[in-house]
Design an enzyme around this catalytic site. Structure first.
Site, PDB file in Angstrom:
ATOM      1  N   GLU A   4       0.822  -1.212   0.000  1.00 40.79           N
ATOM      2  CA  GLU A   4       0.000   0.000   0.000  1.00 40.79           C
ATOM      3  C   GLU A   4       0.851   1.255   0.000  1.00 40.79           C
ATOM      4  OE1 GLU A   4      -2.400  -0.387   3.488  1.00 40.79           O
ATOM      5  OE2 GLU A   4      -3.032  -2.436   2.975  1.00 40.79           O
TER       6      GLU A   4
ATOM      7  N   LYS B  11       2.390   4.585   1.138  1.00 36.17           N
ATOM      8  CA  LYS B  11       2.597   5.229   2.447  1.00 36.17           C
ATOM      9  C   LYS B  11       2.459   6.728   2.241  1.00 36.17           C
ATOM     10  CE  LYS B  11       5.483   5.341   6.538  1.00 36.17           C
ATOM     11  NZ  LYS B  11       4.993   6.701   6.878  1.00 36.17           N
TER      12      LYS B  11
ATOM     13  N   ARG C 198      -1.545  10.481  10.890  1.00 36.08           N
ATOM     14  CA  ARG C 198      -2.296   9.284  11.262  1.00 36.08           C
ATOM     15  C   ARG C 198      -3.578   9.687  11.989  1.00 36.08           C
ATOM     16  NH1 ARG C 198      -0.020   3.940  12.442  1.00 36.08           N
ATOM     17  NH2 ARG C 198      -1.796   2.507  12.579  1.00 36.08           N
TER      18      ARG C 198
END
EC number: 6.5.1.1
Length: 511
Positions: A214, A216, A221
């Site tokens: 995936e 990054k 976050r």
């Protein structure tokens, strides 16, 4: 309990590299707290990891430095853990006109009653900078040792509650069944799962086997909880920032679900859909009021859907649920066991302006709060030769050693200062071994140009190789940039100062 007992334990933990010794010292302290003041167990744990229950209390480094410099230390310890906890309560509740002066008065009164080492400890807690080695993983082991509970049970309770202090209280004062009863609750953030590192996507794939590779993203976050119409958004450190991100709230409110917990990232995009620099995302992310820049959420995991916990389900199941729930907000990626395909995805992520990729074993559960081999991040590391401009005296385990380095890039044309000079671009103490600390402390005074109470300023002649993840815009330094995640690789005795990399070369890393 006297605050000095916490301070003494923190210093003992700082002075040893042995994890077993750290765990034993902390376990002994926790047993004493539980015996003497059971209600203070969670408070003590929060202080040891510089995460008090009150959170940030509106006190910055500058204000603290001014108060401490003007405040003499007490000769003997008299403060208790409760005294410090009550100070934090008062600081957190102080607001409005005149609040800065009121906080200064509160701090001054407290610090006058504190010994010198208690002052250092209190300031570390207030700033969230306790470099004691008492990291949460070590403390979790200490909680298990002090309570006699299985470490796996303590860790799981801590990750599901997001609160190691409360977990310690339950472990020491409750039963094993109480600890087992700590479960996933929508609206209560859990510790995020973390990733190990590898140099290439192909290398990471050899560890994970078939994996979801995936992108990054270079964002912030987020963990989003929805219970009915109520949506809460939390940061990596579990701070509630719902009021700052209305666009994220709106996206999750529009999903066809009643209750859900999502893990992901948020970032800002430019007009062409490419990610804006991390600094811009964080500026918008931290705004107390909405700004023109819009944050877009991207999700890579789902932990709960409508009464069903998914933590222990394999990633393949969680990804399928996520794709159905939020198809327009899933982080790009592919499932593969082909190293060439993994490398292609990595190149695509970099070409689109992202940090790299995360390679995730397709059969792995969600191990909240843990950094294992199931998730492996891959992002390019840049190395640059910079010049040491100064070194700060260390604290904690580094006390008595010259530690934190001031780093400068060469400016041959004088675009940001004197021609042939050096432009400061950041600081770091990361990567410094005891041998390097010892060498710096012996060598740097021979290059001293001047000094103050905290810093030795040097003739700019020492070249050091620094690894960085990139740079970001920063008004703090004349060159307009600051290093991201800088760490020392080695000193370059073979290079002269004018062989160092230029500020112009570093600025090319800005997107």
């Amino acid at each position: 309990m006297l605050l000095d007992e916490l301070v003494a334990t923190a210093e003992a933990v700082t002075s040893t590299r042995s994890r077993l010794a750290k765990v034993e010292a902390l376990a002994q302290l926790l047993r004493r707290v539980a015996d003497e003041s059971p209600s203070e167990v969670a408070t003590a744990v929060g202080m040891l990891v510089a995460k008090p229950r009150q959170g940030r209390v509106g006190v910055g480094w500058r204000g603290l430095a001014q108060v401490r410099d003007a405040t003499p230390a007490a000769e003997a310890p008299s403060l208790t853990v409760r005294d410090f906890d009550e100070l934090l309560d008062r600081l957190a509740s102080t607001s409005g006109a005149g609040s800065a002066a009121a906080r200064t008065d509160l701090l001054g009164g407290f610090l006058r009653r504190a010994t010198e080492r208690e002052q250092r400890f209190a300031i570390g807690v207030l700033l969230g900078e306790m470099r004691t080695g008492a990291l949460e993983g070590v403390l979790a082991d200490a909680v298990a040792a002090a309570s006699g509970r299985p470490i796996a049970l303590v860790r799981r309770a801590a990750m599901l509650s997001g609160d190691l202090g409360e977990t310690a209280r339950i472990a020491l004062a409750g039963t094993e069944e109480d600890l087992t009863g700590v479960g996933l609750v929508v609206g209560r953030p859990v510790l995020p799962m973390l990733a190990a590192s590898a140099k290439t996507a192909a290398e990471a794939l050899t560890s994970t086997g078939e994996a979801s590779v995936e992108f990054k993203l270079d964002g912030a976050r987020i963990q989003v909880h929805r219970a009915g119409d109520d949506v809460r958004v939390f940061t990596r450190s579990l701070a509630d920032i719902t009021h700052r991100v209305p666009e994220v709230v709106a996206v999750v409110q529009g999903m066809p679900v009643r209750d859900v917990i999502l893990d992901g990232e948020t970032l800002t995009l430019d007009e062409g859909g490419a990610p804006r620099p991390f600094q811009e995302t964080m500026s918008r992310f931290g705004a107390e009021q909405a700004r023109e820049t819009v944050l877009r959420p991207w999700f890579f995991d789902v932990l709960h859907i409508d009464g069903r916990d998914l933590l222990d389900e394999p990633l393949a199941v969680r990804r399928a649920e996520l794709a159905t729930l939020a198809p327009d907000h899933v982080i790009p990626g592919e499932v593969t066991d082909d190293p060439e395909a993994a490398e292609r995805i990595s190149r695509e992520a970099l070409a689109e302006g992202h940090e790299g990729v995360v390679v995730k074993a397709i059969g792995s559960p969600y191990a909240a709060g843990r950094r294992g081999s199931s998730w492996i991040k891959v992002k390019p590391v840049h190395t640059y030769d910079l010049v040491v401009l100064a070194a700060e005296w260390g604290s904690g385990r580094r006390r008595g050693w010259l530690s934190n380095l001031h780093l400068g890039a060469y400016d041959p044309a004088g675009e940001f200062g004197e021609p042939g000079g050096f432009v400061m671009v950041g600081k770091t103490f990361k990567g410094l071994t005891d041998d390097l600390l010892r060498w710096q402390t012996e060598h740097f005074p021979t290059l001293e140009a001047s000094r103050d109470a905290h810093t030795v300023y040097l003739e700019p002649i020492t070249v050091v190789e620094i690894a960085i993840d990139g740079v970001q815009r920063s008004p703090r330094y004349p060159g307009g940039i600051a290093l991201r995640f800088a760490r020392v690789k080695r000193y370059r005795d073979d290079k002269r100062p004018d062989d160092a990399d230029t500020i112009q070369a570093l600025r090319t890393l800005l997107r």
